[in-house]
Every structure is written in C-alpha cells, then in structure tokens.
Scaffold this motif. Structure first.
Motif, PDB file in Angstrom:
ATOM      1  N   LEU A 160      23.773   8.326   9.356  1.00  0.00           N
ATOM      2  CA  LEU A 160      25.052   7.931   8.794  1.00  0.00           C
ATOM      3  C   LEU A 160      26.156   8.719   9.475  1.00  0.00           C
ATOM      4  CD1 LEU A 160      26.877   6.421   6.809  1.00  0.00           C
ATOM      5  CD2 LEU A 160      26.386   8.209   5.121  1.00  0.00           C
ATOM      6  N   GLN A 161      27.044   8.002  10.138  1.00  0.00           N
ATOM      7  CA  GLN A 161      28.220   8.588  10.785  1.00  0.00           C
ATOM      8  C   GLN A 161      29.439   8.025  10.068  1.00  0.00           C
ATOM      9  OE1 GLN A 161      28.107  10.725  13.652  1.00  0.00           O
ATOM     10  NE2 GLN A 161      25.931  10.806  13.228  1.00  0.00           N
ATOM     11  N   CYS A 162      29.953   8.761   9.099  1.00  0.00           N
ATOM     12  CA  CYS A 162      31.082   8.277   8.300  1.00  0.00           C
ATOM     13  C   CYS A 162      32.279   9.218   8.403  1.00  0.00           C
ATOM     14  CB  CYS A 162      30.670   8.070   6.853  1.00  0.00           C
ATOM     15  SG  CYS A 162      30.060   9.550   6.028  1.00  0.00           S
ATOM     16  N   TYR A 163      32.361   9.970   9.465  1.00  0.00           N
ATOM     17  CA  TYR A 163      33.458  10.914   9.654  1.00  0.00           C
ATOM     18  C   TYR A 163      34.789  10.188   9.881  1.00  0.00           C
ATOM     19  CZ  TYR A 163      32.475  10.025  14.634  1.00  0.00           C
ATOM     20  OH  TYR A 163      32.263   9.434  15.851  1.00  0.00           O
ATOM     21  N   GLU A 164      35.873  10.914   9.690  1.00  0.00           N
ATOM     22  CA  GLU A 164      37.237  10.403   9.877  1.00  0.00           C
ATOM     23  C   GLU A 164      37.535   9.172   9.013  1.00  0.00           C
ATOM     24  OE1 GLU A 164      38.178   9.977  14.030  1.00  0.00           O
ATOM     25  OE2 GLU A 164      37.627  12.035  14.466  1.00  0.00           O
ATOM     26  N   ASN A 165      37.294   9.326   7.717  1.00  0.00           N
ATOM     27  CA  ASN A 165      37.668   8.334   6.723  1.00  0.00           C
ATOM     28  C   ASN A 165      38.453   9.051   5.630  1.00  0.00           C
ATOM     29  OD1 ASN A 165      36.568   5.462   7.132  1.00  0.00           O
ATOM     30  ND2 ASN A 165      34.839   6.718   7.770  1.00  0.00           N
ATOM     31  N   GLN A 166      38.487   8.474   4.451  1.00  0.00           N
ATOM     32  CA  GLN A 166      39.198   9.081   3.331  1.00  0.00           C
ATOM     33  C   GLN A 166      38.277   9.222   2.128  1.00  0.00           C
ATOM     34  OE1 GLN A 166      42.670   6.574   2.795  1.00  0.00           O
ATOM     35  NE2 GLN A 166      43.093   6.598   4.978  1.00  0.00           N
ATOM     36  N   LEU A 167      37.010   9.483   2.390  1.00  0.00           N
ATOM     37  CA  LEU A 167      36.012   9.596   1.328  1.00  0.00           C
ATOM     38  C   LEU A 167      36.233  10.873   0.522  1.00  0.00           C
ATOM     39  CD1 LEU A 167      32.863   8.620   3.436  1.00  0.00           C
ATOM     40  CD2 LEU A 167      34.194   7.141   1.924  1.00  0.00           C
ATOM     41  N   THR A 168      36.129  10.766  -0.808  1.00  0.00           N
ATOM     42  CA  THR A 168      36.236  11.941  -1.673  1.00  0.00           C
ATOM     43  C   THR A 168      34.880  12.370  -2.211  1.00  0.00           C
ATOM     44  OG1 THR A 168      36.715  10.517  -3.562  1.00  0.00           O
ATOM     45  CG2 THR A 168      38.605  11.433  -2.355  1.00  0.00           C
ATOM     46  N   GLN A 169      33.920  11.450  -2.216  1.00  0.00           N
ATOM     47  CA  GLN A 169      32.565  11.788  -2.638  1.00  0.00           C
ATOM     48  C   GLN A 169      31.561  10.969  -1.852  1.00  0.00           C
ATOM     49  OE1 GLN A 169      32.280  11.003  -6.801  1.00  0.00           O
ATOM     50  NE2 GLN A 169      32.364   8.793  -6.580  1.00  0.00           N
ATOM     51  N   LEU A 170      30.372  11.520  -1.772  1.00  0.00           N
ATOM     52  CA  LEU A 170      29.296  10.856  -1.039  1.00  0.00           C
ATOM     53  C   LEU A 170      27.980  11.231  -1.690  1.00  0.00           C
ATOM     54  CD1 LEU A 170      28.856   9.059   1.460  1.00  0.00           C
ATOM     55  CD2 LEU A 170      28.647  11.137   2.824  1.00  0.00           C
ATOM     56  N   ASP A 171      27.231  10.220  -2.118  1.00  0.00           N
ATOM     57  CA  ASP A 171      25.952  10.441  -2.782  1.00  0.00           C
ATOM     58  C   ASP A 171      24.826   9.961  -1.863  1.00  0.00           C
ATOM     59  OD1 ASP A 171      23.740  10.668  -4.387  1.00  0.00           O
ATOM     60  OD2 ASP A 171      24.569   9.528  -6.062  1.00  0.00           O
ATOM     61  N   MET A 172      24.083  10.901  -1.327  1.00  0.00           N
ATOM     62  CA  MET A 172      22.992  10.600  -0.401  1.00  0.00           C
ATOM     63  C   MET A 172      21.627  10.817  -1.062  1.00  0.00           C
ATOM     64  SD  MET A 172      24.948   9.871   2.115  1.00  0.00           S
ATOM     65  CE  MET A 172      23.614   9.465   3.184  1.00  0.00           C
ATOM     66  N   SER A 173      21.583  10.980  -2.368  1.00  0.00           N
ATOM     67  CA  SER A 173      20.346  11.335  -3.065  1.00  0.00           C
ATOM     68  C   SER A 173      19.257  10.269  -2.954  1.00  0.00           C
ATOM     69  CB  SER A 173      20.630  11.647  -4.529  1.00  0.00           C
ATOM     70  OG  SER A 173      21.216  10.528  -5.169  1.00  0.00           O
ATOM     71  N   ALA A 174      19.614   9.014  -2.735  1.00  0.00           N
ATOM     72  CA  ALA A 174      18.630   7.935  -2.609  1.00  0.00           C
ATOM     73  C   ALA A 174      18.159   7.747  -1.169  1.00  0.00           C
ATOM     74  CB  ALA A 174      19.213   6.622  -3.131  1.00  0.00           C
ATOM     75  N   ASN A 175      18.754   8.460  -0.244  1.00  0.00           N
ATOM     76  CA  ASN A 175      18.464   8.284   1.180  1.00  0.00           C
ATOM     77  C   ASN A 175      17.499   9.367   1.658  1.00  0.00           C
ATOM     78  OD1 ASN A 175      21.698   7.761   0.724  1.00  0.00           O
ATOM     79  ND2 ASN A 175      20.607   6.084   1.673  1.00  0.00           N
ATOM     80  N   THR A 176      16.275   9.266   1.226  1.00  0.00           N
ATOM     81  CA  THR A 176      15.289  10.331   1.447  1.00  0.00           C
ATOM     82  C   THR A 176      14.773  10.423   2.883  1.00  0.00           C
ATOM     83  OG1 THR A 176      13.542   8.848   0.690  1.00  0.00           O
ATOM     84  CG2 THR A 176      14.540  10.299  -0.961  1.00  0.00           C
ATOM     85  N   VAL A 177      15.000   9.412   3.711  1.00  0.00           N
ATOM     86  CA  VAL A 177      14.558   9.487   5.113  1.00  0.00           C
ATOM     87  C   VAL A 177      15.724   9.784   6.057  1.00  0.00           C
ATOM     88  CG1 VAL A 177      12.524   8.027   4.765  1.00  0.00           C
ATOM     89  CG2 VAL A 177      14.692   6.975   5.438  1.00  0.00           C
ATOM     90  N   LEU A 178      16.892  10.079   5.496  1.00  0.00           N
ATOM     91  CA  LEU A 178      18.067  10.389   6.305  1.00  0.00           C
ATOM     92  C   LEU A 178      17.814  11.629   7.160  1.00  0.00           C
ATOM     93  CD1 LEU A 178      21.021   9.314   6.623  1.00  0.00           C
ATOM     94  CD2 LEU A 178      21.688  11.233   5.184  1.00  0.00           C
ATOM     95  N   GLN A 179      18.124  11.518   8.445  1.00  0.00           N
ATOM     96  CA  GLN A 179      17.919  12.625   9.373  1.00  0.00           C
ATOM     97  C   GLN A 179      19.214  13.137   9.975  1.00  0.00           C
ATOM     98  OE1 GLN A 179      15.241  11.052  12.304  1.00  0.00           O
ATOM     99  NE2 GLN A 179      13.588  10.753  10.842  1.00  0.00           N
ATOM    100  N   ASP A 180      20.236  12.294  10.036  1.00  0.00           N
ATOM    101  CA  ASP A 180      21.464  12.653  10.738  1.00  0.00           C
ATOM    102  C   ASP A 180      22.665  12.208   9.910  1.00  0.00           C
ATOM    103  OD1 ASP A 180      23.461  13.151  12.631  1.00  0.00           O
ATOM    104  OD2 ASP A 180      22.206  12.511  14.287  1.00  0.00           O
ATOM    105  N   LEU A 181      23.508  13.171   9.550  1.00  0.00           N
ATOM    106  CA  LEU A 181      24.680  12.888   8.736  1.00  0.00           C
ATOM    107  C   LEU A 181      25.893  13.582   9.331  1.00  0.00           C
ATOM    108  CD1 LEU A 181      26.153  11.947   6.135  1.00  0.00           C
ATOM    109  CD2 LEU A 181      25.327  14.041   5.033  1.00  0.00           C
ATOM    110  N   ASN A 182      26.944  12.817   9.589  1.00  0.00           N
ATOM    111  CA  ASN A 182      28.221  13.382  10.005  1.00  0.00           C
ATOM    112  C   ASN A 182      29.283  12.815   9.077  1.00  0.00           C
ATOM    113  OD1 ASN A 182      30.610  14.213  11.191  1.00  0.00           O
ATOM    114  ND2 ASN A 182      29.956  13.765  13.275  1.00  0.00           N
ATOM    115  N   CYS A 183      29.771  13.651   8.188  1.00  0.00           N
ATOM    116  CA  CYS A 183      30.767  13.217   7.207  1.00  0.00           C
ATOM    117  C   CYS A 183      32.020  14.086   7.289  1.00  0.00           C
ATOM    118  CB  CYS A 183      30.181  13.214   5.807  1.00  0.00           C
ATOM    119  SG  CYS A 183      29.469  14.786   5.294  1.00  0.00           S
ATOM    120  N   GLY A 184      32.269  14.671   8.427  1.00  0.00           N
ATOM    121  CA  GLY A 184      33.441  15.525   8.614  1.00  0.00           C
ATOM    122  C   GLY A 184      34.735  14.742   8.605  1.00  0.00           C
ATOM    123  N   ASP A 185      35.827  15.459   8.483  1.00  0.00           N
ATOM    124  CA  ASP A 185      37.171  14.881   8.497  1.00  0.00           C
ATOM    125  C   ASP A 185      37.342  13.766   7.469  1.00  0.00           C
ATOM    126  OD1 ASP A 185      38.368  16.514  10.469  1.00  0.00           O
ATOM    127  OD2 ASP A 185      37.281  15.415  12.006  1.00  0.00           O
TER     128      ASP A 185
END
Length: 186
Positions: A139-164
C-alpha cells in the motif's frame, strides 16, 4: 495518428511514449493488453474492449475513465493523469491498481478482495478503507489527506508508505510483518 480499426483480432497494443492525441479502439474487441502511456490522450474509450486484462494509460491528460465493461481487468496503471473520480466496482478481479498522481478525493476498493497492490499516492484522499482487501501486500498511500488508517485486516501486508498525510491514528493490528517505508504523524 495511429489507426488500428482494421486490426480486429489485435490482442496486444503497445503504443506508449509517443505523441498520440487520439486512439480509436472500438473495433479491437479481442484486445487484452494495452499500453498507451506517455502520450497526450485526453480521452480513452475502452468500453468495447471487454477482454482487457492489463491497461497502462499512465502519463496522459485523462480526466475520466469508464471501466464498467472491463470485468476481466487484472492490472490498471493510470498514474499521472487528471482523474477526479474512479469507479472500479465492476473490476472485481483487479490485482494491481496504480492511480497515483491524480486528483481523486475518494476511492472505493471494497469490492476488490483479490487486490494485492494499491498505489494511490499523491491524490486528495481523506479516507481509505482497505478492510476488505485481505490479499493486500503493498500500500502506497503517501501524500494524501488521510487522518486515520486501519490496516488490522491486512495480515499479509509487507510494504506500507503512508507518509505526508495528516494521520492521527494508525492501526496495524496484531501479527503483521510490515516494512514501513515512511511514517509521519501530525
């Protein structure tokens, strides 16, 4: 100008990195792979291309994209365009979605249970629900206007970029092995 209307059996078309301003694919109903990225297209009609598996239309000037007739689509790459909305509800077998650097304010991926990679960076998203995307590994969701992010259901997630973003809350969950590239909180 590229005219492929006489090529009705055409299955693959790679016309990327040219200066095309128009592309008529209405007669190419057998088309499975299309790469028309890096052109100057302002419109792209793929409604007649129901066999389409992969669509690369990145780096154009597209403001809309109708994918309602492309149920077989597995990969969609349309970053660097000007889309403000995207409906992928008909694309339930989509595995890769790269829609970064557009102007999307919302993105509904709830019907994409097999989605493995989501690149939605550099948009205007204020929320993103990936709770039904249990196959998500990136999941590459950087440079948005997100205030919260729930990844608890994504148990096979290996790469997360949620900066900015404007994150106040991030829920990664229990036994998850994630490589977090960038994480910034306000």
């Amino acid at each position: 100008q590229l005219d492929v209307t006489a090529c009705t059996a055409l299955q693959s078309l790679f016309c990327n990195e040219n200066q095309l301003t128009q592309l008529d694919l209405s007669a190419n109903t057998a088309l499975q792979y299309l790469n028309c990225g890096g052109n100057q297209l302002t419109q792209l009609d793929v409604t007649q291309n129901t066999a389409l598996l992969r669509l690369y239309c990145y780096a154009n000037q597209l403001t809309q994209l109708d994918l309602t007739q492309n149920a077989a689509l597995q990969g969609l790459y349309f970053y660097l365009n000007q889309l403000t909305q995207l409906d992928v509800s008909s694309n339930t077998v989509l595995q890769t979605l790269i829609c970064g650097s557009n102007q999307l304010s919302q993105l509904d991926v709830s019907g994409l249970g097999g989605l493995q990679q989501l690149w939605c960076y550099d948009n205007q998203l204020t929320q993103l629900d990936v709770s039904s995307n249990s196959a998500l590994t990136l999941l590459q969701c950087y440079e948005n206007q997100l205030t919260q992010l729930d990844m608890s259901a994504n148990t096979v997630l290996q790469d997360l970029n949620c900066g900015d973003n404007q994150l106040l809350q991030l829920n990664i969950g229990g036994d998850v092995h994630i490589h977090v590239r960038e994480l910034k909180f306000q």
